[in-house]
Design a protein around this motif. Structure first.
Motif, PDB file in Angstrom:
ATOM      1  N   UNK A  95      84.402  97.711  57.997  1.00  0.00           N
ATOM      2  CA  UNK A  95      84.406  98.894  57.136  1.00  0.00           C
ATOM      3  C   UNK A  95      84.382  98.499  55.662  1.00  0.00           C
ATOM      4  N   UNK A  96      85.151  97.467  55.321  1.00  0.00           N
ATOM      5  CA  UNK A  96      85.205  96.999  53.930  1.00  0.00           C
ATOM      6  C   UNK A  96      83.835  96.467  53.488  1.00  0.00           C
ATOM      7  N   UNK A  97      83.161  95.713  54.369  1.00  0.00           N
ATOM      8  CA  UNK A  97      81.838  95.181  54.033  1.00  0.00           C
ATOM      9  C   UNK A  97      80.839  96.314  53.811  1.00  0.00           C
ATOM     10  N   UNK A  98      80.881  97.338  54.689  1.00  0.00           N
ATOM     11  CA  UNK A  98      79.976  98.477  54.545  1.00  0.00           C
ATOM     12  C   UNK A  98      80.243  99.212  53.229  1.00  0.00           C
ATOM     13  N   UNK A  99      81.498  99.378  52.897  1.00  0.00           N
ATOM     14  CA  UNK A  99      81.874 100.061  51.658  1.00  0.00           C
ATOM     15  C   UNK A  99      81.371  99.271  50.443  1.00  0.00           C
ATOM     16  N   UNK A 100      81.565  97.947  50.481  1.00  0.00           N
ATOM     17  CA  UNK A 100      81.107  97.089  49.388  1.00  0.00           C
ATOM     18  C   UNK A 100      79.585  97.157  49.234  1.00  0.00           C
ATOM     19  N   UNK A 103      78.585 100.459  47.600  1.00  0.00           N
ATOM     20  CA  UNK A 103      78.871 100.425  46.167  1.00  0.00           C
ATOM     21  C   UNK A 103      77.831  99.586  45.429  1.00  0.00           C
ATOM     22  N   UNK A 104      77.441  98.475  46.013  1.00  0.00           N
ATOM     23  CA  UNK A 104      76.440  97.602  45.409  1.00  0.00           C
ATOM     24  C   UNK A 104      75.098  98.331  45.299  1.00  0.00           C
ATOM     25  N   UNK A 105      74.699  99.022  46.375  1.00  0.00           N
ATOM     26  CA  UNK A 105      73.448  99.787  46.371  1.00  0.00           C
ATOM     27  C   UNK A 105      73.490 100.892  45.321  1.00  0.00           C
TER      28      UNK A 105
END
Length: 115
Positions: A95-100, A103-105
């Motif tokens: 979940x944290x990776x998807x959130x990051x 945000x990057x996109x």
């Protein structure tokens, strides 16, 4: 309560088996304020039920007021489900990776729209 009953009352602590000794004895680190190390032996009920106790297990220990360095193991506490904990940890990381990534996109889109 009379003085005799008060003196014979056992103290119950939770502890961790750190070492297995011979003759069904164990070295236990108690979870009290001082984190005492005591020698514990298996109670008859646990011995009769063939309950296995290994280093790393959490147990309940009765400690006599007469000898505070020895105790009787009366109950082995259930272990936490390691697989369940690992799955929860993996899910949080995912979940944290998807959130990051989102945000990057989003930052890249904002950067492109500003130019």
């Amino acid at each position: 309560m009379t003085e005799k009953e008060e003196k014979e009352k056992k103290r119950i602590y939770e502890g961790l088996i750190t070492e297995s000794l011979r003759n069904g004895m164990f070295r236990i680190r108690l979870d009290n304020e001082e984190e005492d190390m005591i020698i514990g032996y298996i109670s008859g009920k646990i011995r009769r039920s063939f309950i296995r106790i290994l280093p790393g297990d959490r147990v309940l220990v009765e400690v006599s007021p007469y000898d505070s360095k020895r105790g009787r193991i009366t109950y082995r506490l259930p272990k936490k489900d390691k697989e369940k904990d690992q799955k929860e940890k993996d899910q949080k990381e995912k979940d944290q990776k998807e959130k990051d990534q989102k945000e990057k996109d989003q930052k890249e889109k904002d950067k492109d729209s500003n130019n």
